[in-house]
Enzyme design. Structure first.
Site, short mmCIF file in Angstrom:
data_model
loop_
_atom_site.label_atom_id
_atom_site.label_comp_id
_atom_site.label_asym_id
_atom_site.label_seq_id
_atom_site.Cartn_x
_atom_site.Cartn_y
_atom_site.Cartn_z
N ASN A 243 45.34 -31.09 -8.82
CA ASN A 243 45.99 -30.81 -10.11
C ASN A 243 45.05 -30.02 -11.00
O ASN A 243 43.91 -29.75 -10.62
CB ASN A 243 46.48 -32.11 -10.76
N ASP A 312 49.53 -39.37 -8.25
CA ASP A 312 50.41 -40.54 -8.09
C ASP A 312 50.72 -40.78 -6.62
O ASP A 312 50.98 -41.90 -6.21
CB ASP A 312 51.71 -40.31 -8.86
N LYS A 322 43.57 -28.80 11.56
CA LYS A 322 44.26 -27.84 10.68
C LYS A 322 45.70 -27.61 11.16
O LYS A 322 45.93 -27.32 12.34
CB LYS A 322 43.48 -26.53 10.67
N PRO A 338 47.51 -46.36 -5.57
CA PRO A 338 47.37 -47.48 -6.50
C PRO A 338 47.11 -46.96 -7.92
O PRO A 338 46.50 -45.89 -8.08
CB PRO A 338 46.13 -48.24 -5.98
N ASP A 339 47.61 -47.66 -8.92
CA ASP A 339 47.34 -47.29 -10.31
C ASP A 339 46.04 -47.99 -10.73
O ASP A 339 46.01 -49.21 -10.93
CB ASP A 339 48.51 -47.72 -11.22
N ILE A 340 44.98 -47.21 -10.84
CA ILE A 340 43.64 -47.77 -11.09
C ILE A 340 43.60 -48.44 -12.47
O ILE A 340 43.12 -49.56 -12.63
CB ILE A 340 42.57 -46.66 -10.99
N PHE A 356 44.92 -42.59 -20.87
CA PHE A 356 45.36 -41.27 -21.34
C PHE A 356 46.78 -41.04 -20.85
O PHE A 356 47.18 -41.60 -19.83
CB PHE A 356 44.43 -40.18 -20.81
N LYS A 370 53.88 -46.58 -21.98
CA LYS A 370 52.83 -46.68 -20.96
C LYS A 370 51.79 -47.72 -21.34
O LYS A 370 51.34 -48.51 -20.51
CB LYS A 370 52.17 -45.30 -20.81
N LYS A 374 51.29 -50.93 -18.93
CA LYS A 374 50.01 -51.13 -18.22
C LYS A 374 49.15 -52.19 -18.90
O LYS A 374 48.11 -52.57 -18.37
CB LYS A 374 49.24 -49.81 -18.12
O1 C5P Z 1 51.14 -43.41 -15.53
P1 C5P Z 1 50.30 -42.20 -15.78
O2 C5P Z 1 49.75 -41.59 -14.54
O3 C5P Z 1 50.91 -41.19 -16.68
O4 C5P Z 1 49.07 -42.82 -16.61
C1 C5P Z 1 47.98 -42.04 -17.00
C2 C5P Z 1 46.80 -42.94 -17.19
O5 C5P Z 1 46.65 -43.83 -16.09
C3 C5P Z 1 45.51 -42.17 -17.26
O6 C5P Z 1 44.63 -42.88 -18.10
C4 C5P Z 1 45.03 -42.16 -15.82
O7 C5P Z 1 43.64 -42.00 -15.74
C5 C5P Z 1 45.46 -43.52 -15.35
N1 C5P Z 1 45.86 -43.58 -13.93
C6 C5P Z 1 45.09 -44.29 -13.03
N2 C5P Z 1 45.48 -44.38 -11.71
C7 C5P Z 1 46.61 -43.79 -11.29
C8 C5P Z 1 47.41 -43.06 -12.20
C9 C5P Z 1 47.01 -42.97 -13.49
O8 C5P Z 1 44.05 -44.83 -13.42
N3 C5P Z 1 46.95 -43.89 -10.01
#
Ligand code: C5P
Length: 439
Positions: A243, A312, A322, A338-340, A356, A370, A374
């Site tokens: 990205n 995501d 390749k 996973p959402d860290i 953020f 959000k 979270k």
């Molecule tokens: O849900 P979204 O991706 O929009 O949330 C953004 C926030 O969540 C940011 O602070 C980003 O660093 C964190 N994030 C994360 N792990 C993910 C996706 C987002 O820590 N897999």
């Protein structure tokens, strides 16, 4: 530079040679420098080197009648606007932490009202030792500022945290964030910002020092983990899904947090940026690697700031070789990462969390959702895709939303300044949360 009279303490370690370059740079930044060497330092560099570079006699002994007949040690302690010890060895830190006055440098450090800044340098195992860590924490809680150490290859052949920061980085850190006064006796880590006294009255009054010296921060001595940059999700050994995140905002925040005396661990995806001075940097590539790096280090962190643009989704089965362009169409199957941030926010007794949100529409509303979903303490939202900044730009604007629904807009400005403004809000909210938890 804000300090015109710098007392440079040099203790024993191979990094003592870097103090010669530091002397030169401090003078180039406009400071008069007087050097004090410990006995061990003299085994690494000759005093004459510092005499020639500083243009002043070098002090070596507390009990030297000839030297004491000139500017005695109390006068020298009063003369200093800043006491900078670089390199600061494990032994010197231990003696300072214990409040000893068994040589000239430790005596001066006790006798001065000037801020004390240390640039630690030692073998990585010595730095990691609980005794050294406890000494570092104790010194920071008294208002002593630590710059570094940095990580990398060491003179002893080992790799790790313990290298002295480069002289240029030390001078830059002193210019960008002058140290707070030497608030000996106050446990700065546990009292709110409003309770902290400003620089002591006895502190010398340099013209520009008076306005630029900040009060000690509630973040001083706190451990902060920051994530930054993009992630790369492998498609095959040569291609990835990425990205547009440059990492600038996260790196600027890490730098601003170091400026408040925090110990910052930066877990970064691939960026073109150098490690900010005084920050421990862990580089990762994919979201899974970032998740592992964060979760493995989150214990003991006081704050977690997630600026990273984490993918995501990742490719379910990256090809081991390749992919050739034989087929007319190619389908990639993606699975959720996973959402860290959510994982950290869900930890029992977890850190203060700042997230953020990059949104293209209904920014405030989506950011608040959000924050709630979270379970965050604070969220900084920015509009992307419009003229107001965002990814890959020097400037940015943010809307900061707190847990209680309060909204603080931060206008469009360069990311370094924005990072300072956001750090002000983090400081305030963190101190308020600590105050409610303590009461
Ligand atoms: O849900 P979204 O991706 O929009 O949330 C953004 C926030 O969540 C940011 O602070 C980003 O660093 C964190 N994030 C994360 N792990 C993910 C996706 C987002 O820590 N897999």
């Amino acid at each position: 530079m804000a300090y015109r009279q710098v007392l440079l303490g040099v203790s024993g370690g191979i990094a003592a040679y870097k103090a010669a370059e530091l002397t030169r740079r401090l003078r180039a930044a406009g400071a008069e420098v007087r050097v004090v060497m410990t006995r061990a330092a003299q085994a690494f560099v000759a005093p004459l080197t510092f005499q020639a570079l500083s243009g002043n006699p070098v002090r070596l002994d507390l009990l030297d009648p000839a030297a004491e007949a000139g500017m005695d040690h109390i006068e020298l302690a009063r003369w200093a606007e800043l006491v900078l010890v670089a390199p600061a060895s494990a032994d010197l830190m231990a003696r300072l932490a214990a409040g000893m006055a068994d040589d000239l440098l430790t005596t001066l450090s006790l006798a001065t009202a000037a801020p004390l800044v240390l640039a630690p340098a030692m073998n990585q195992q010595m730095w990691r030792h609980p005794a050294t860590q406890a000494n570092a924490r104790r010194l920071e809680e008294r208002g002593v500022r630590l710059l570094g150490p940095a990580s990398g290859e060491q003179a002893c052949g080992e790799v790790g945290l313990g290298r002295m920061l480069e002289p240029a980085a030390i001078v830059e850190a002193l210019i960008s964030a002058p140290a707070a006064g030497n608030l000996t006796g106050k446990d700065l880590g546990h009292i709110a910002a409003t309770e902290i006294a400003p620089a002591t009255e006895t502190a010398p009054a340099a013209d520009d020092l008076a306005i630029s010296r900040p009060t000690a921060s509630p973040l001083a001595g706190r451990q902060v983990l920051v994530t930054a940059g993009p992630t790369r999700e492998a498609i095959d050994p040569v291609r990835y899904i990425g990205n547009r995140s440059s990492g600038r905002m996260g790196y600027a925040l890490a730098q601003a947090l170091v400026g408040r005396g925090a110990r910052v661990l930066l877990v970064s995806g691939p960026t073109a940026l150098p490690a900010p001075a005084g920050v421990e940097l862990v580089r990762v590539e994919s979201a899974l690697e970032m998740h592992e790096a964060v979760m493995g280090r989150i214990a003991g962190q006081d704050l977690f700031v997630a600026t990273a643009a984490v993918a995501d989704y990742r490719v379910a089965d990256p090809a081991p070789t390749k992919i050739k362009k034989g087929q007319a169409e190619l389908t990639l199957r993606l699975v959720r990462n996973p959402d860290i941030l959510a994982a950290v926010a869900a930890l029992p007794d977890g850190p203060f969390t700042v997230g953020f949100a990059a949104e293209t529409e209904r920014v405030e509303e989506q950011a608040l959702n959000k924050l709630r979903a979270k379970g965050l303490d604070m969220i900084a939202a920015n509009r992307v895709g419009g003229p107001q900044g965002g990814f890959e730009r020097e400037d940015n604007a943010l809307t900061v939303i707190h847990r209680d629904g309060r909204v603080d807009p931060l206008a469009l400005m360069p990311k370094a300044r924005l990072a300072e403004a956001l750090t002000d809000l983090i400081e305030e909210a963190y101190a308020a949360r600590s105050a409610t938890q303590d009461s």
